[in-house]
Design a protein around this motif. Structure first.
Motif, PDB file in Angstrom:
ATOM      1  N   ASP A  50      17.378  46.547 -19.550  1.00  0.00           N
ATOM      2  CA  ASP A  50      17.103  45.648 -18.429  1.00  0.00           C
ATOM      3  C   ASP A  50      16.070  46.293 -17.530  1.00  0.00           C
ATOM      4  O   ASP A  50      16.046  47.502 -17.371  1.00  0.00           O
ATOM      5  N   MET A  51      15.236  45.457 -16.948  1.00  0.00           N
ATOM      6  CA  MET A  51      14.220  45.937 -16.008  1.00  0.00           C
ATOM      7  C   MET A  51      14.459  45.282 -14.660  1.00  0.00           C
ATOM      8  O   MET A  51      14.686  44.081 -14.581  1.00  0.00           O
ATOM      9  N   VAL A  53      12.786  44.841 -10.813  1.00  0.00           N
ATOM     10  CA  VAL A  53      11.534  44.961 -10.076  1.00  0.00           C
ATOM     11  C   VAL A  53      11.801  44.713  -8.589  1.00  0.00           C
ATOM     12  O   VAL A  53      12.460  43.736  -8.229  1.00  0.00           O
ATOM     13  N   ARG A  56      11.919  41.290  -6.479  1.00  0.00           N
ATOM     14  CA  ARG A  56      12.354  40.223  -7.375  1.00  0.00           C
ATOM     15  C   ARG A  56      13.849  40.339  -7.654  1.00  0.00           C
ATOM     16  O   ARG A  56      14.597  39.391  -7.497  1.00  0.00           O
ATOM     17  N   HIS A  57      14.274  41.540  -8.063  1.00  0.00           N
ATOM     18  CA  HIS A  57      15.689  41.759  -8.367  1.00  0.00           C
ATOM     19  C   HIS A  57      16.423  42.409  -7.212  1.00  0.00           C
ATOM     20  O   HIS A  57      17.641  42.438  -7.197  1.00  0.00           O
ATOM     21  N   PRO A 130       4.432  50.550  -8.706  1.00  0.00           N
ATOM     22  CA  PRO A 130       5.289  49.683  -7.887  1.00  0.00           C
ATOM     23  C   PRO A 130       6.754  49.915  -8.277  1.00  0.00           C
ATOM     24  O   PRO A 130       7.059  50.004  -9.474  1.00  0.00           O
ATOM     25  N   THR A 132       9.946  50.089  -9.761  1.00  0.00           N
ATOM     26  CA  THR A 132      10.472  49.380 -10.930  1.00  0.00           C
ATOM     27  C   THR A 132      11.434  50.303 -11.651  1.00  0.00           C
ATOM     28  O   THR A 132      11.173  51.490 -11.785  1.00  0.00           O
ATOM     29  N   LEU A 133      12.555  49.737 -12.088  1.00  0.00           N
ATOM     30  CA  LEU A 133      13.559  50.505 -12.814  1.00  0.00           C
ATOM     31  C   LEU A 133      13.766  49.874 -14.174  1.00  0.00           C
ATOM     32  O   LEU A 133      13.862  48.647 -14.282  1.00  0.00           O
ATOM     33  N   PHE A 345      18.755  31.159 -15.101  1.00  0.00           N
ATOM     34  CA  PHE A 345      17.673  31.530 -14.202  1.00  0.00           C
ATOM     35  C   PHE A 345      16.494  32.013 -15.023  1.00  0.00           C
ATOM     36  O   PHE A 345      16.640  32.823 -15.930  1.00  0.00           O
ATOM     37  N   ASP A 346      15.329  31.503 -14.709  1.00  0.00           N
ATOM     38  CA  ASP A 346      14.154  31.800 -15.493  1.00  0.00           C
ATOM     39  C   ASP A 346      13.136  32.496 -14.592  1.00  0.00           C
ATOM     40  O   ASP A 346      12.638  31.918 -13.636  1.00  0.00           O
ATOM     41  N   HIS A 347      12.842  33.763 -14.939  1.00  0.00           N
ATOM     42  CA  HIS A 347      11.911  34.536 -14.112  1.00  0.00           C
ATOM     43  C   HIS A 347      10.511  33.938 -14.114  1.00  0.00           C
ATOM     44  O   HIS A 347       9.695  34.304 -13.276  1.00  0.00           O
ATOM     45  N   PHE A 348      10.229  33.077 -15.070  1.00  0.00           N
ATOM     46  CA  PHE A 348       8.874  32.528 -15.149  1.00  0.00           C
ATOM     47  C   PHE A 348       8.816  31.040 -14.821  1.00  0.00           C
ATOM     48  O   PHE A 348       7.815  30.395 -15.049  1.00  0.00           O
ATOM     49  N   ALA A 349       9.956  30.473 -14.332  1.00  0.00           N
ATOM     50  CA  ALA A 349       9.971  29.043 -14.014  1.00  0.00           C
ATOM     51  C   ALA A 349       9.080  28.805 -12.789  1.00  0.00           C
ATOM     52  O   ALA A 349       8.911  29.657 -11.943  1.00  0.00           O
TER      53      ALA A 349
ATOM     54  N   SER B   7      15.148  27.518 -21.671  1.00  0.00           N
ATOM     55  CA  SER B   7      14.300  27.709 -20.504  1.00  0.00           C
ATOM     56  C   SER B   7      13.135  28.615 -20.884  1.00  0.00           C
ATOM     57  O   SER B   7      13.101  29.223 -21.943  1.00  0.00           O
ATOM     58  N   GLU B   9      11.840  31.575 -19.992  1.00  0.00           N
ATOM     59  CA  GLU B   9      11.917  33.003 -20.278  1.00  0.00           C
ATOM     60  C   GLU B   9      12.422  33.249 -21.684  1.00  0.00           C
ATOM     61  O   GLU B   9      11.915  34.106 -22.403  1.00  0.00           O
ATOM     62  N   MET B  51       7.620  54.837 -19.573  1.00  0.00           N
ATOM     63  CA  MET B  51       7.193  53.681 -18.783  1.00  0.00           C
ATOM     64  C   MET B  51       5.678  53.742 -18.591  1.00  0.00           C
ATOM     65  O   MET B  51       5.132  54.791 -18.280  1.00  0.00           O
ATOM     66  N   ALA B  92      11.123  46.517 -22.444  1.00  0.00           N
ATOM     67  CA  ALA B  92      11.259  45.777 -21.191  1.00  0.00           C
ATOM     68  C   ALA B  92       9.869  45.609 -20.616  1.00  0.00           C
ATOM     69  O   ALA B  92       9.086  46.557 -20.591  1.00  0.00           O
ATOM     70  N   VAL B  98       3.042  34.230 -17.058  1.00  0.00           N
ATOM     71  CA  VAL B  98       3.044  34.037 -18.504  1.00  0.00           C
ATOM     72  C   VAL B  98       1.622  33.766 -18.974  1.00  0.00           C
ATOM     73  O   VAL B  98       0.934  32.912 -18.424  1.00  0.00           O
ATOM     74  N   ASP B 125      13.785  42.873 -22.524  1.00  0.00           N
ATOM     75  CA  ASP B 125      13.964  42.153 -21.272  1.00  0.00           C
ATOM     76  C   ASP B 125      12.581  41.768 -20.782  1.00  0.00           C
ATOM     77  O   ASP B 125      11.645  42.554 -20.884  1.00  0.00           O
ATOM     78  N   ARG B 128       9.339  38.828 -14.186  1.00  0.00           N
ATOM     79  CA  ARG B 128       8.077  38.729 -13.477  1.00  0.00           C
ATOM     80  C   ARG B 128       7.928  39.946 -12.574  1.00  0.00           C
ATOM     81  O   ARG B 128       8.900  40.399 -11.958  1.00  0.00           O
ATOM     82  N   PRO B 130       4.743  43.291 -11.264  1.00  0.00           N
ATOM     83  CA  PRO B 130       3.487  43.979 -11.590  1.00  0.00           C
ATOM     84  C   PRO B 130       3.545  44.459 -13.040  1.00  0.00           C
ATOM     85  O   PRO B 130       4.572  45.001 -13.457  1.00  0.00           O
TER      86      PRO B 130
END
Lengths: 349, 349
Positions: A50-51, A53, A56-57, A130, A132-133, A345-349, B7, B9, B51, B92, B98, B125, B128, B130
């Motif tokens: 899992d990532m 950001v 966002r998260h 930036p 990010t994990l 949930f769609d991160h790109f919707a 969806s 993603e 990474m 990830a 997109v 994973d 959205r 950077p």
């Protein structure tokens, strides 16, 4: 015996992430080109990544210890969904700058949860970038024992896990209350703005632990081996994550709001229900960040499910049933049937 | 049998990253909460994670197929350093938006290299954010067979791998030529600006493949099992990465510029040497992005090292020797001894 000076990046890893091994899973840990992990004999390795950001998260200014906890928790939740026993994890982290106090707190949160699940940090990478994990976790599961999304049968009951007095939708409520406090306009802004400030504070107090410190249901995932027919974890919202099981199993389902001992309302917290049952059910259906398990089991296994949950101090609320007919149906509090769009949930919707 | 709409993603993952399994390593691949990997019986699992951040590890406008290749290559290089056989990888990826054409090219580059090493993409994973890539790779190695950084003894020879006509420092030269073309001022700007444009283009043409399409030395890592006493991969520059072996083994070393069949100049490409031997050696010592192996072996194993390299179509240039005295010494082209600071590239320096 360090014969040569160490540079900042490696000193950073040493300072915050290198520890004496806490278990015997890893034979070589952080510091070599690879970590070496000895899989359990005759078991399969379950792997998930899992990532997360910033912005966002999680909020950039989130408590770093809570972030360390959550970054690992969301990954352990995937192992829980499979019914795997955690073994180890790797962490890749991009940071805008070195901040030792932040890293110390982050590591403390991550290791506290890792230790609680005997999950060893076996490797990692740090770089500038930036915030990010990215974590990858490894677990062990005997061949044929992993819960898959594809194992459900028509007629199976559908359950969600939750702790007593906590439930689905709490994390989403906490997020929306925090967004409101930041001047943003979440989807339930109108309802939440109508509350007096003291009630809003109370609700945030009751629910933010669900958003910031989710407890991965690893023990329940293990206890459900041989009982659950399919399982997924709730990360993107109930309708979407249950949708994965429906698609993978080639089936549909009906969910009930409330029907005696059955119904999603049983999986809603008292805190959430102070905002009304309809509101609570909406939040529970479209939640996100719940990190509970949604799973199926034959009706003949109801006692086994209850016993497995009880061994973990958790509730397994029965919320509906798998059906041969495709689609996701919802029986509301008045007994009317609706069709739900099973969108995650769609991160790109 | 997708009974429900998908969806964006998940459609994204399906479109670009889900493929029929190419090998039998993974029993469940992309799409469930976890991937399940069956480790080879009685072998250990080697794990590494890296990474890559846009603007730091690669230019935002890099060819996406090359980026897909390199993202996996730098991880496979860690498995090579351990002498592990690749099994699988997770990806990830955070994307600002997109872009199907970009993703298709990225996936094509990644899968081409993955297939060449029978390394299966088992999970991932997408989110959205950077542009950031985080890969974790899994390999297999019999217990006790992994090359560690700590295994070198005083008196061992030190080698670096490279392909014929290619060598250490090429990638750094290519990076600096590209930076110059972008109006930036790399460390060797003065030397490179003095070249005529045609020579600069020729040098970039000869070296950019080393920067953009590094070939992980997996076969060599396997061939060196039982021969190499210690091994690391060259990602942050020779002095720094050799420094890891020195520290882990509690030893020092001397490196030679040129002494008959021995010396770092043997590991420099003809292209790089057109800029002068001193310049070439500087680039080779402080390179970065080489993704070759630096390893040690007892003098009695020289023939075995040469045979292992030859089986892989590679050169193993002998560049120096491990010594009991701490520190890293350098014997230059005139035979003068200097002391090198064994600093690896530091993302936070």
């Amino acid at each position: 015996m360090p014969a040569l000076p160490r540079s900042g990046e490696f000193a950073l890893i040493d300072r915050h992430f290198r520890r004496p091994p806490v278990s015997r899973n890893a034979t070589v840990g952080i510091g070599d080109d690879c970590a070496l992990l000895a899989p359990l004999p005759n078991e399969q390795l379950a792997i998930s990544t899992d990532m997360l950001v910033a912005g966002r998260h999680f909020f950039e200014d989130v408590d770093p210890a809570a972030l360390g906890h959550k970054a690992l928790a969301v990954n352990l939740s995937d192992l829980a969904a499979c019914g795997a026993q955690p073994l180890g994890a790797t962490l890749a982290i991009a940071l805008p700058a070195v901040d030792d106090a932040w890293l110390e707190a982050f590591a403390s949160g991550l290791f506290a949860l890792a230790d609680a699940h005997a999950c060893e940090l076996v490797g990692g990478d740090t770089t500038r970038g930036p915030l990010t994990l990215s974590l990858t976790v490894f677990g062990s599961v005997p061949p044929g024992s992993a819960h898959l999304r594809s194992g459900a049968s028509a007629g199976d009951d559908i359950y969600v896990s939750h702790a007593p007095l906590q439930g689905l939708g709490d994390a989403r409520l906490a997020l929306q209350l925090q967004q409101l406090a930041r001047g943003e306009t979440p989807s339930a802004a109108a309802t939440l703005q109508a509350l007096d400030t003291r009630l809003r504070h109370h609700l945030l107090h009751m629910t933010r632990v669900r958003l910031e410190l989710p407890q991965p249901r690893v023990a329940l995932g293990l206890a459900l081996r041989g009982i659950a027919s399919a399982c997924a974890d709730l990360s993107d919202g109930l309708t979407g994550d249950l949708g994965h099981i429906l698609r993978a199993s080639g089936l549909g389902a009906s969910l009930k709001a409330l029907d005696g001992a059955e119904g999603l309302l049983h999986a809603c917290s008292p805190a959430l229900r102070t905002l009304g049952n309809d509101f609570a059910l909406d939040m529970a259906l479209a939640g996100g960040d719940d990190y509970e398990l949604v799973f199926t089991a034959p009706p003949a296994r109801r006692e086994a499910v209850a016993a497995a949950a009880a061994r973990c101090g958790l509730c397994a609320s029965r919320i509906g049933r798998m059906e041969p007919q495709p689609g996701l149906r919802w029986i509301d509090l008045e007994g009317r049937q609706q069709t739900l769009a099973a969108q995650a949930f769609d991160h790109f919707a």
